[in-house]
Structure formats: structure tokens, C-alpha cells
Design an enzyme around this catalytic site. Structure first.
Site, PDB file in Angstrom:
ATOM      1  N   GLY A 173       0.822  -1.210   0.000  1.00 44.20           N
ATOM      2  CA  GLY A 173       0.000   0.000   0.000  1.00 44.20           C
ATOM      3  C   GLY A 173       0.849   1.250   0.000  1.00 44.20           C
TER       4      GLY A 173
ATOM      5  N   TYR B  97     -15.561  -3.471   9.329  1.00 46.69           N
ATOM      6  CA  TYR B  97     -14.200  -2.923   9.316  1.00 46.69           C
ATOM      7  C   TYR B  97     -13.505  -3.217  10.638  1.00 46.69           C
ATOM      8  CZ  TYR B  97     -10.311   0.304   9.491  1.00 46.69           C
ATOM      9  OH  TYR B  97      -9.052   0.835   9.627  1.00 46.69           O
TER      10      TYR B  97
ATOM     11  N   GLY C  80      -0.503   7.870   1.502  1.00 39.37           N
ATOM     12  CA  GLY C  80      -0.768   7.807   2.927  1.00 39.37           C
ATOM     13  C   GLY C  80       0.347   7.198   3.757  1.00 39.37           C
TER      14      GLY C  80
ATOM     15  N   ASN D   6       0.792  -2.719   5.255  1.00 40.80           N
ATOM     16  CA  ASN D   6       0.014  -1.495   5.369  1.00 40.80           C
ATOM     17  C   ASN D   6      -1.245  -1.508   4.510  1.00 40.80           C
ATOM     18  OD1 ASN D   6      -0.495   1.515   5.684  1.00 40.80           O
ATOM     19  ND2 ASN D   6      -0.009   1.404   3.503  1.00 40.80           N
TER      20      ASN D   6
ATOM     21  N   THR E 147       1.453   3.470  -2.314  1.00 37.01           N
ATOM     22  CA  THR E 147       1.180   4.533  -3.278  1.00 37.01           C
ATOM     23  C   THR E 147       0.638   5.809  -2.643  1.00 37.01           C
ATOM     24  OG1 THR E 147      -0.994   3.557  -3.695  1.00 37.01           O
ATOM     25  CG2 THR E 147       0.788   2.952  -5.203  1.00 37.01           C
TER      26      THR E 147
ATOM     27  N   ARG F 192      -0.967  -0.810  -6.243  1.00 38.61           N
ATOM     28  CA  ARG F 192      -1.694  -1.093  -7.482  1.00 38.61           C
ATOM     29  C   ARG F 192      -1.496  -0.022  -8.546  1.00 38.61           C
ATOM     30  NH1 ARG F 192      -7.685  -2.215  -5.431  1.00 38.61           N
ATOM     31  NH2 ARG F 192      -7.150  -0.413  -4.140  1.00 38.61           N
TER      32      ARG F 192
END
Length: 263
Positions: free
Chosen positions: A13, A157, A17, A91, A15, A38
Site C-alpha cells: 500500500g 471494518y 498515505g 500497510n 502509493t 496497485r
């Protein structure tokens, strides 16, 4: 003391944040980073930046952690590159919707469960055996205070983040007798792309989550990750729970009135 210079970290993850911030923070500490995500264009831009600014090796690799076959291919690529993974930052994760369970969307549930739980397991299962064989390594799972306390309309969640917490604790039991460590960093209110993703690009709605507060930002969480992986090898941080000062529990949050303070 810098104990991690020269190590290699895989960050999922990456890309945006927290993942992006972890790449920069670990890169600044002299860690070589493999960036997974991605969106290839973002990965390549970040890799070029980290490598240029910090003199470390930064390699982009386009991958959806839900793709088990793709994860297997990634491990083969690591072997071809001659890379051993010292640090894995799990992450990649997301929230979708804010509905009561009885009103929830099955597609939203599948996406959260497949990413937050199965994606984390896919990466961990692929990388952990190599760490065990070398008797060295550290896995950091990005959890949430939602894995410690549930909140209204976030049941599924929260369930995924409770799973992250349980997997962190369960894996630690399985790893006893080795020098491989597993930790979770569990942030509270944090302003990243999280709410924009949850509300499918509705930036106006996402902004209301943070109005009148000073939330955590991605760099704060990356600092915590750096602390955890930089501890001495005989130290294992099981869970690091962090919140912004304005938040003292999931249900207690100080907000400035509209327009800000009169002071």
C-alpha cells in the site's frame, strides 16, 4: 542509534498515505525499500524520489495483495533480485462504507476482508518462512484502534482490524523461540486517503471526519513504525496504540467549534 541501516523493507500500500510516508521515513534511515501497490505511476515516482533523495535502493512492484498467485510471483522476483526481506510493513488496507451490519453491502465486506485480512495473510505467509530460516526479521502490521474498540456502523471494518490484532498475537506465539518479531501499530484518527476511500471519492464528506481537530498524519504513523523496527533485537513491541492528543478514546474527541477558536 540506527539499527536498520542497510536492511531491506517491503511496504504494501505504498502509493499513498501511511505506506508512502513509511517509504520516505525508512529510506531516510538508510533502508532499501521495495514498494508495493496497485498504481504503477505513483510507485515509480515515489521510488525515484526515495532513491534520489536518500541514496538508498528503491524498487517499485505493482501488485494487489489480494492476488495470491501474484504474491507468489513477487517472491520469485525477490529471489531473482537476490533480496532477503528484513522488514515487512503490511500497510495495504481500507474501509468501505459506514453502515450498520443489517444495512451493509456484501461487496464492501468482501473488499475489506480480502484486503485487510487475506491480503495481509498472503504477504505474511510468503515472506515469514524466509525470515524464520534466517532467524531474523520484523513484520509490522498496520492495525487500528478499531481493532481494540468497536464503533457504530463500523462493525465489519472493526472485525477486520480485530483480526489483524489476533493474527499479530497468534503469530507471535507461533514465532516463540525465534528472533523474528511481529508488531502492530494501531492509530486512531488519522487524516490520510482513508476517509476518501471509505466514501468512494466523496472528499466533502471525508473532510467532515477531521473538521475542528488536529488528527494524526501519515508521517506520525511512519515515525511509530520506524521506532518499532529500530528497537533492539531482544525487544518486541506487540501493539503500539496511538491517537492524536485531541482524541482520548474512540468516543472522546475534542473538536473546535465551526470557525475555530476565539483565542
Amino acid at each position: 542509534m540506527n539499527r536498520i541501516r542497510g536492511q531491506t523493507a517491503v511496504i504494501t500500500g505504498a502509493t499513498a498515505g501511511i505506506g508512502e510516508a513509511c517509504a520516505r521515513t525508512l529510506g531516510e534511515a538508510g533502508v532499501h525499500v521495495v514498494l508495493i501497490g496497485r498504481r504503477r505511476d505513483r510507485l515509480e515516482a515515489l521510488a525515484a524520489e526515495v532513491a534520489t533523495d536518500n541514496g538508498t535502493r528503491a524498487l517499485p512492484y505493482q501488485l494487489d495483495v489480494r492476488d495470491r498467485a501474484g504474491v507468489t510471483d513477487f517472491i520469485a522476483w525477490l529471489d531473482n533480485e537476490g533480496l532477503n526481506v528484513d522488514i515487512l510493513v503490511n500497510n495495504a488496507g481500507l474501509a468501505r462504507g459506514l453502515d450498520a451490519v443489517q444495512d451493509g453491502d456484501h461487496d464492501d465486506w468482501d473488499e475489506m476482508i480480502d484486503t485487510n485480512i487475506k491480503g495481509l495473510l498472503n504477504m505474511t505467509r510468503a515472506i515469514l518462512p524466509g525470515m524464520i530460516a534466517r532467524d531474523s526479521g520484523h513484520v509490522v502490521n498496520i492495525g487500528s484502534i478499531a481493532g481494540h474498540w468497536v464503533y457504530p456502523n463500523g462493525g465489519v471494518y472493526c472485525a477486520t482490524k480485530y483480526a489483524v490484532r489476533a493474527l499479530t498475537e497468534g503469530a507471535n506465539v507461533d514465532l516463540v523461540g525465534t528472533k523474528v518479531r511481529m508488531s502492530s501499530v494501531d492509530p486512531g484518527l488519522a487524516e490520510t486517503e482513508f476517509s476518501v476511500v471509505r466514501f468512494r471519492g466523496d472528499e466533502d464528506r471525508a473532510r467532515t471526519v477531521y473538521e475542528g481537530t488536529q488528527p494524526l498524519v501519515a508521517e506520525d504513523i511512519a515515525d511509530a513504525v520506524h521506532y518499532v523496527v529500530n528497537t533492539a533485537r531482544h525487544v518486541n513491541v506487540l501493539h503500539l496504540v496511538m491517537m492524536p492528543t485531541v482524541q482520548r478514546s474512540p468516543y472522546v474527541l475534542a473538536r473546535e467549534p465551526a470557525g475555530g477558536s476565539e483565542d
